[in-house]
Scaffold this motif. Structure first.
Motif, PDB file in Angstrom:
ATOM      1  N   VAL A   1     -42.856   7.815 -38.005  1.00  0.00           N
ATOM      2  CA  VAL A   1     -42.316   8.225 -39.302  1.00  0.00           C
ATOM      3  C   VAL A   1     -43.438   8.815 -40.144  1.00  0.00           C
ATOM      4  CG1 VAL A   1     -41.237   7.419 -41.440  1.00  0.00           C
ATOM      5  CG2 VAL A   1     -40.505   6.470 -39.237  1.00  0.00           C
ATOM      6  N   ARG A   2     -43.095   9.875 -40.889  1.00  0.00           N
ATOM      7  CA  ARG A   2     -44.058  10.464 -41.823  1.00  0.00           C
ATOM      8  C   ARG A   2     -43.611  10.158 -43.249  1.00  0.00           C
ATOM      9  NH1 ARG A   2     -47.671  13.925 -39.317  1.00  0.00           N
ATOM     10  NH2 ARG A   2     -47.023  14.727 -37.274  1.00  0.00           N
ATOM     11  N   SER A  34     -52.572   7.288 -39.543  1.00  0.00           N
ATOM     12  CA  SER A  34     -53.501   8.221 -40.171  1.00  0.00           C
ATOM     13  C   SER A  34     -53.032   8.524 -41.589  1.00  0.00           C
ATOM     14  CB  SER A  34     -53.629   9.518 -39.367  1.00  0.00           C
ATOM     15  OG  SER A  34     -52.403  10.228 -39.371  1.00  0.00           O
ATOM     16  N   VAL A  35     -53.986   8.972 -42.402  1.00  0.00           N
ATOM     17  CA  VAL A  35     -53.734   9.215 -43.820  1.00  0.00           C
ATOM     18  C   VAL A  35     -54.400  10.526 -44.220  1.00  0.00           C
ATOM     19  CG1 VAL A  35     -54.049   8.350 -46.177  1.00  0.00           C
ATOM     20  CG2 VAL A  35     -53.690   6.735 -44.294  1.00  0.00           C
ATOM     21  N   TYR A  36     -53.656  11.333 -44.974  1.00  0.00           N
ATOM     22  CA  TYR A  36     -54.208  12.543 -45.584  1.00  0.00           C
ATOM     23  C   TYR A  36     -53.843  12.501 -47.068  1.00  0.00           C
ATOM     24  CZ  TYR A  36     -54.624  17.358 -47.148  1.00  0.00           C
ATOM     25  OH  TYR A  36     -54.947  18.494 -47.859  1.00  0.00           O
ATOM     26  N   GLU A  57     -57.973   3.277 -49.487  1.00  0.00           N
ATOM     27  CA  GLU A  57     -59.353   3.686 -49.222  1.00  0.00           C
ATOM     28  C   GLU A  57     -59.400   4.918 -48.330  1.00  0.00           C
ATOM     29  OE1 GLU A  57     -62.506   0.467 -48.958  1.00  0.00           O
ATOM     30  OE2 GLU A  57     -60.709  -0.658 -48.366  1.00  0.00           O
ATOM     31  N   ALA A  58     -58.521   4.965 -47.337  1.00  0.00           N
ATOM     32  CA  ALA A  58     -58.470   6.137 -46.470  1.00  0.00           C
ATOM     33  C   ALA A  58     -58.033   7.368 -47.248  1.00  0.00           C
ATOM     34  CB  ALA A  58     -57.505   5.880 -45.306  1.00  0.00           C
ATOM     35  N   SER A  91     -58.144   8.583 -39.679  1.00  0.00           N
ATOM     36  CA  SER A  91     -57.448   7.691 -38.764  1.00  0.00           C
ATOM     37  C   SER A  91     -57.752   6.240 -39.096  1.00  0.00           C
ATOM     38  CB  SER A  91     -57.869   7.972 -37.320  1.00  0.00           C
ATOM     39  OG  SER A  91     -57.499   9.291 -36.928  1.00  0.00           O
ATOM     40  N   LEU A  92     -56.751   5.395 -38.919  1.00  0.00           N
ATOM     41  CA  LEU A  92     -56.936   3.946 -39.180  1.00  0.00           C
ATOM     42  C   LEU A  92     -56.900   3.169 -37.878  1.00  0.00           C
ATOM     43  CD1 LEU A  92     -54.665   3.498 -42.321  1.00  0.00           C
ATOM     44  CD2 LEU A  92     -57.142   3.664 -42.221  1.00  0.00           C
TER      45      LEU A  92
END
Length: 359
Positions: A231-232, A203-205, A345-346, A358-359
């Protein structure tokens, strides 16, 4: 390679990327010869001729290269982002292997289409992600391989600058067709590094802002990636940072690694230093080494100094030469670039919608 003619390279574009990064590294690589530079700018032609001599020829347009494809062995695209897909497509259709400066494309779908075309033609398509050969990144990979940090929990990476006045040009254009802004510029580097180190994103924020008066596109951006392995990654790219943070801060179950300062290779290349003329290329003084430890800030003496490995931008083009000559692995594949574009893109969508993607 003694006795083997060098591979003939044509470089499209002689702005910052072409003149500072690609041309010097190509010229310094055994087995490669800088044959042609595409630029119609007389001043840039004179600049290139002064450095590389009369052995380099010039073309006004990329189309001139396709007409003499049988005289060339590799095309390198250091042209504006919006030209990458059409020019790479044309080069591949002309039967020529291609290196493309990052980002490969504006979308992951375009990147995968280019990858499919290259596979169909049996040609190399590689992406110039030189920051995989930064001194700090190489040092961190060594620490991770040796298990020095334990299980990594958080990866912080900053590519920050203090440029309170916009410089203009296509990189700071608000036109979406230009694929400008820091998210796609410096963000391409830090996202690629995070994916190489810690694997695919789940996921990406992101938060993107336009801070400077007169700026047209993002100049202060934060990207958070949750990797599939837990991992973050917290990634910062900015032109508006008055006080720069650590380049890397990596926190694990046993220790952390903190490193300040940028790899010296870009600055050296800008100053005219060349890797084939400098025995200590990519090295930095002990005063800039990062520190490994736990329980105390490195700025108050916590941890031990970790010798920084030399940066190695020349290794990229050495790997390209080996891939073309001997079938060695492509150092940066188009599919890897597509995975990074999925995250880019996310991130853009997340910043627009204000939610994780979410990917």
């Amino acid at each position: 390679m003694t006795g083997t003619p060098p591979l003939r390279v044509a470089l499209v574009g002689y702005g910052l990327a072409g003149s500072v990064f690609h041309a010097p590294l190509i010229a310094a690589t055994e087995g490669l010869a800088l044959d042609t530079i595409v630029t119609s700018n007389p001043e840039r032609q004179e600049q290139a001729r002064a450095e590389f001599g009369d052995g380099v020829s010039f073309a006004a347009t990329p189309e001139e290269l396709w007409a003499r494809a049988d005289e060339l062995d590799l095309i390198v695209l250091a042209s504006p982002n919006k030209t990458h897909v059409p020019l790479a497509t044309a080069a591949l259709k002309a039967g020529l292997p291609v290196v493309v400066d990052k980002p490969l494309a504006g979308t992951a779908a375009e990147a995968r289409e280019l990858a499919a075309l290259a596979d169909e033609r049996g040609l190399l398509l590689s992406v110039f992600q030189n920051r995989r050969w930064d001194n700090d990144f190489l040092t961190l990979r060594k620490l991770l391989d040796e298990g020095e940090l334990g299980d990594v929990w958080r990866f912080e990476s900053r590519f920050e600058r203090w440029r309170p006045q916009p410089k203009g040009g296509w990189r700071e254009s608000g036109d979406p067709a230009e694929i400008g802004g820091l998210l796609y510029d410096l963000g391409s580097h830090v996202i690629d590094q995070a994916l190489v180190l810690f694997g695919p994103a789940a996921s990406v924020y992101a938060e993107t802002d336009v801070r400077r008066p007169g700026a047209q596109t993002d100049d202060d951006t934060f990207i958070a990636i949750t990797h599939v392995n837990g991992v973050r990654s917290h990634l910062y790219v900015s032109a508006t940072t008055a006080q720069l943070g650590p380049r890397l801060r990596v926190l694990g179950s046993q220790a952390g690694y903190v490193k300040y300062g940028l790899d010296p290779q870009e600055a050296d290349l800008r100053e005219g230093k060349r890797p084939d003329a400098t025995a200590e290329w990519g090295t930095e003084p002990e005063s800039l080494w990062g520190r490994v430890g736990s329980g105390e800030s490195p700025l108050t003496g916590g941890g031990r100094p970790e010798p920084t490995l030399p940066g190695a931008y020349p290794a990229y083009y050495a790997a390209i030469a080996a891939a073309l000559r001997d079938g060695a692995p492509n150092p940066v594949t188009a599919q890897e670039a597509a995975a990074a574009l999925d995250v880019l893109e996310a991130a853009r969508r997340s910043a627009t919608e204000g939610t994780a993607v979410s990917l």
